[in-house]
Enzyme design. Sequence first.
Site, PDB file in Angstrom:
ATOM      1  N   ASP A  95     -36.378  13.105  14.261  1.00  0.00           N
ATOM      2  CA  ASP A  95     -36.822  14.289  14.587  1.00  0.00           C
ATOM      3  C   ASP A  95     -36.702  15.329  13.204  1.00  0.00           C
ATOM      4  OD1 ASP A  95     -36.750  13.392  17.044  1.00  0.00           O
ATOM      5  OD2 ASP A  95     -35.195  14.666  17.479  1.00  0.00           O
ATOM      6  N   GLN A 121     -33.293  13.939  11.478  1.00  0.00           N
ATOM      7  CA  GLN A 121     -32.442  12.902  12.103  1.00  0.00           C
ATOM      8  C   GLN A 121     -32.585  11.353  11.229  1.00  0.00           C
ATOM      9  OE1 GLN A 121     -30.782  12.945  15.488  1.00  0.00           O
ATOM     10  NE2 GLN A 121     -30.637  14.802  14.050  1.00  0.00           N
ATOM     11  N   SER A 125     -30.397  16.527  16.868  1.00  0.00           N
ATOM     12  CA  SER A 125     -31.350  17.560  16.374  1.00  0.00           C
ATOM     13  C   SER A 125     -30.846  18.927  16.667  1.00  0.00           C
ATOM     14  CB  SER A 125     -32.578  17.454  17.130  1.00  0.00           C
ATOM     15  OG  SER A 125     -33.300  16.092  16.531  1.00  0.00           O
TER      16      SER A 125
HETATM   17  C1  FRU Z   1     -35.681  13.246  20.398  1.00  0.00           C
HETATM   18  C2  FRU Z   1     -34.064  13.182  20.192  1.00  0.00           C
HETATM   19  C3  FRU Z   1     -33.459  14.357  20.437  1.00  0.00           C
HETATM   20  C4  FRU Z   1     -32.015  14.023  20.102  1.00  0.00           C
HETATM   21  C5  FRU Z   1     -32.398  13.112  18.822  1.00  0.00           C
HETATM   22  C6  FRU Z   1     -31.477  12.071  18.554  1.00  0.00           C
HETATM   23  O1  FRU Z   1     -36.344  12.321  19.522  1.00  0.00           O
HETATM   24  O2  FRU Z   1     -33.828  12.257  21.419  1.00  0.00           O
HETATM   25  O3  FRU Z   1     -33.227  14.988  21.849  1.00  0.00           O
HETATM   26  O4  FRU Z   1     -31.261  15.256  19.448  1.00  0.00           O
HETATM   27  O5  FRU Z   1     -33.736  12.646  19.057  1.00  0.00           O
HETATM   28  O6  FRU Z   1     -31.972  11.291  17.413  1.00  0.00           O
END
Ligand code: FRU
Length: 451
Positions: A26, A42, A83
Amino acid sequence: MIKKRPYQETYRPQFHFTAKKNWLNDPNGLIYYNGEYHMFFQHNPSGIDWGNMTWGHAVSPDMVHWEQLPHAIEPDELGTIFSGSGVVDWDNTSGFQAGEESVLVVFYTSAGEFAPKETVYTQSIAYSNDSGRTWTKYENNPVLSNLAKGNRDPKVIWHNPTKKWVMALYLENNDFALFGSSDLKSWTKLSDVHLPDSSECPDLFELPVDGNLDHTKWVFWGANGRHFIGTFDGEHFTAESDVLRTEHGANCYAAQTWSDIPSSDNRRLQIAWMSGGKYPDMPFNQQMAFPCELTLRTTADGIRMFRKPVREIETIHERRHTWNDERLTSVTNLLDGIEGELFDIRAEIELGNARAVGFTVQGEDIHFDIDTQTLTCLEKSALLQPIDGRIELQILIDRSSIEVFGNDGRLSMSSCFLPDMTNKSLRIFASGGEARIISLDVFELQSAWSA
Ligand code: FRU
């Protein structure tokens, strides 16, 4: 053969953001400040697959040319760093500002499940007094305790009419909640939002309808692009639409919009993760979609969100091929002889008595079927209604992605693909009859990494 120079490798996207190496998902903490678009993401700093979630960081003057900076936020005893979002705290409501520069504040989930000593998911903050170059975690983290098992992905906005900060947070199942704060550090619950068929990564933003600043609506958005259009009074979001979607491609997920775009610009700018895709033998894994501008427009179906690539794509336009008012049949291919990997194609096509029209890009069809009014690209299909017997398409082609935008953004489809490196051809076609090209522009694009 695999090319080895960074950003030049065989399947490396040339104008879609990728991490220099390893995994990303993300987009996070999207803030515009002092001429720079900040994008955190991420990131697994030490692996090609998901894990060790850390906020990577990149900056850009135009959302097209990116420079990756040192990682911004690293895992700690509260968990890995999931995220979240970011804002400029112009009035220093947090008291974090140290000098002349405004303080940037980011909000993230401390994923306690992955802490050295396993604990729950909570929400934390960090701030920067040097335009995002270094970050300090708030000493009293977390700022929001655990409310539901996997609660996560805080998106914070300033709500001017009620002069407070508002946080949208994912709780569980299809449930989200809104919280309010005057100082970004203490938060109280305002209300719940239920968005059917959606979870994770909420966004909440206001947009003028048909560009009219005196007539605005609010959008509540979930990770899979499902959204409501409605109203928000600073406490409650009230949906006035069904669950809607604009994006119908195979790989668009966890989109977020930028905070603090100057009012002189006033665009609502969004970037998504292109979830999935294959990048064999590459040092990186996953890419971002191309940034888009969101607008609300009145249609025969009601108010709808339109999503189209930001105009900054023009910064990498190179050679232009143009046609106007040309016959389009199954036998001629106007694009014969144009070869490449990177294109921005814009076409307005009068459908005439053809049964289908479209493009073939490196062997992949982008196909509009006139009887069913469906646009198909890389195994995904969606309805697109012709307007006065015409359709309009914009197609961005990069190494390993095709993004199609129909009728000025009424429909978007972002999809990954693994290009056949031996076929760099382009074709435009009509079948079952004759159509007419009203206008066609094919822009060859430069790589954003070399420009
Ligand atoms: C969405 C997600 C978010 C989380 C992140 C972890 O793709 O699952 O909900 O914060 O990725 O990497």
